[in-house]
Design an enzyme around this catalytic site. Sequence first.
Site, PDB file in Angstrom:
ATOM      1  N   ILE A  63       0.818  -1.223   0.000  1.00  0.00           N
ATOM      2  CA  ILE A  63       0.000   0.000   0.000  1.00  0.00           C
ATOM      3  C   ILE A  63       0.851   1.272   0.000  1.00  0.00           C
ATOM      4  CG2 ILE A  63      -2.055  -1.082   1.015  1.00  0.00           C
ATOM      5  CD1 ILE A  63      -1.351   0.465   3.656  1.00  0.00           C
ATOM      6  N   LYS A  95       8.108  -0.735  18.193  1.00  0.00           N
ATOM      7  CA  LYS A  95       8.075  -1.288  19.556  1.00  0.00           C
ATOM      8  C   LYS A  95       8.355  -0.153  20.551  1.00  0.00           C
ATOM      9  CE  LYS A  95       7.796  -5.778  18.506  1.00  0.00           C
ATOM     10  NZ  LYS A  95       6.485  -5.963  17.941  1.00  0.00           N
ATOM     11  N   GLN A 105      10.074   7.894  13.624  1.00  0.00           N
ATOM     12  CA  GLN A 105       8.934   6.994  13.889  1.00  0.00           C
ATOM     13  C   GLN A 105       7.628   7.630  13.409  1.00  0.00           C
ATOM     14  OE1 GLN A 105       8.480   5.152  17.706  1.00  0.00           O
ATOM     15  NE2 GLN A 105      10.669   4.995  18.085  1.00  0.00           N
ATOM     16  N   TYR A 193       1.894   6.109  16.606  1.00  0.00           N
ATOM     17  CA  TYR A 193       0.890   5.115  16.219  1.00  0.00           C
ATOM     18  C   TYR A 193      -0.511   5.649  16.529  1.00  0.00           C
ATOM     19  CZ  TYR A 193      -1.617   0.648  16.006  1.00  0.00           C
ATOM     20  OH  TYR A 193      -2.502  -0.360  15.697  1.00  0.00           O
ATOM     21  N   GLY A 194      -0.674   6.201  17.729  1.00  0.00           N
ATOM     22  CA  GLY A 194      -1.973   6.718  18.153  1.00  0.00           C
ATOM     23  C   GLY A 194      -2.481   7.822  17.240  1.00  0.00           C
ATOM     24  N   VAL A 230      -4.236  -7.859  20.479  1.00  0.00           N
ATOM     25  CA  VAL A 230      -4.111  -9.183  19.852  1.00  0.00           C
ATOM     26  C   VAL A 230      -2.655  -9.650  19.830  1.00  0.00           C
ATOM     27  CG1 VAL A 230      -4.548 -10.486  17.725  1.00  0.00           C
ATOM     28  CG2 VAL A 230      -6.124  -8.684  18.421  1.00  0.00           C
ATOM     29  N   THR A 232       0.172 -10.582  18.259  1.00  0.00           N
ATOM     30  CA  THR A 232       0.774 -10.537  16.926  1.00  0.00           C
ATOM     31  C   THR A 232       2.218 -10.076  17.081  1.00  0.00           C
ATOM     32  OG1 THR A 232       0.142  -8.210  16.662  1.00  0.00           O
ATOM     33  CG2 THR A 232      -1.408  -9.845  15.818  1.00  0.00           C
TER      34      THR A 232
END
Length: 276
Positions: A63, A95, A105, A193-194, A230, A232
């Site tokens: 993507i 991480k 990041q 990420y948030g 989850v 992963t």
Amino acid sequence: MSSTKVAVVTGSNKGIGLAIVRALCKQFSGDVYLTARDPERGKAAVTQLSGEGLKPLFHQLDITNLKSIETLRDFLKEKYGGLDVLVNNAGIAFKVQDATPFAVQAEVTMKTNFTATRNACRELLPLLKPNGRVVNVSSMVSVSALSKCNQNLQQKFRSETITEEELVKLMEKFVEDTKKGVHEKEGWPSTAYGVSKIGVTVLSRIQARLLNETRKNDGILLNACCPGWVRTDMAGPRATKSPDEGAETPTYLALLPPGATEPHGQFVSEKKVQKW
């Protein structure tokens, strides 16, 4: 051209994506495409599911590469005349202990989770057939990140009239502010990420609104969701859900029955609409 229905799951050679493909192969009456950046890994995942008696198909998709998205778009148009189910699952997260500078990041995470997901939507949403379903995999972290934004940003991200262009500018501003080292002063939380997932959730709200305006009678439903915490590669082994459990809410949204009118433009977790 095939009259068979077709579903596509992005970033689905492992983790939640793979589990969503597994669930769709069992429940969706049509062809299900597992996609991956790396064809070898993608085909290995297809072989794994074939060993379980399922019949996924494979198509390469990165993507972050517009050409790759366009190739998939043209293939779907030619072979199926459109698309019935799209699950935008592909995403990355650094991480917690990663030593990569925060500005890097922020840039890398935003590029994949928000910009590339938006590009995939831009090329693939026009292919949606009547009663099409779109699931943008976001995260509850988008909700907690939103609560850590200043009031001004919260207001903008909750606005019912925010445009895609305005959202893109805000996401770009976050990345720029991290590079200047002023993101906290400017009211942003320290989670790349948030913030990228705030982008995905708000983008989903905008896309649903546009579908209401442009394809009101086509019965298309589009939502953002959180699979949960989850186990992963991304979330680690201590997480509370198995990938198959994580796939439950995205699969539920992907298979909302024809004639259903909701949820649409919502953020859904544990199959329930959450307050944004």
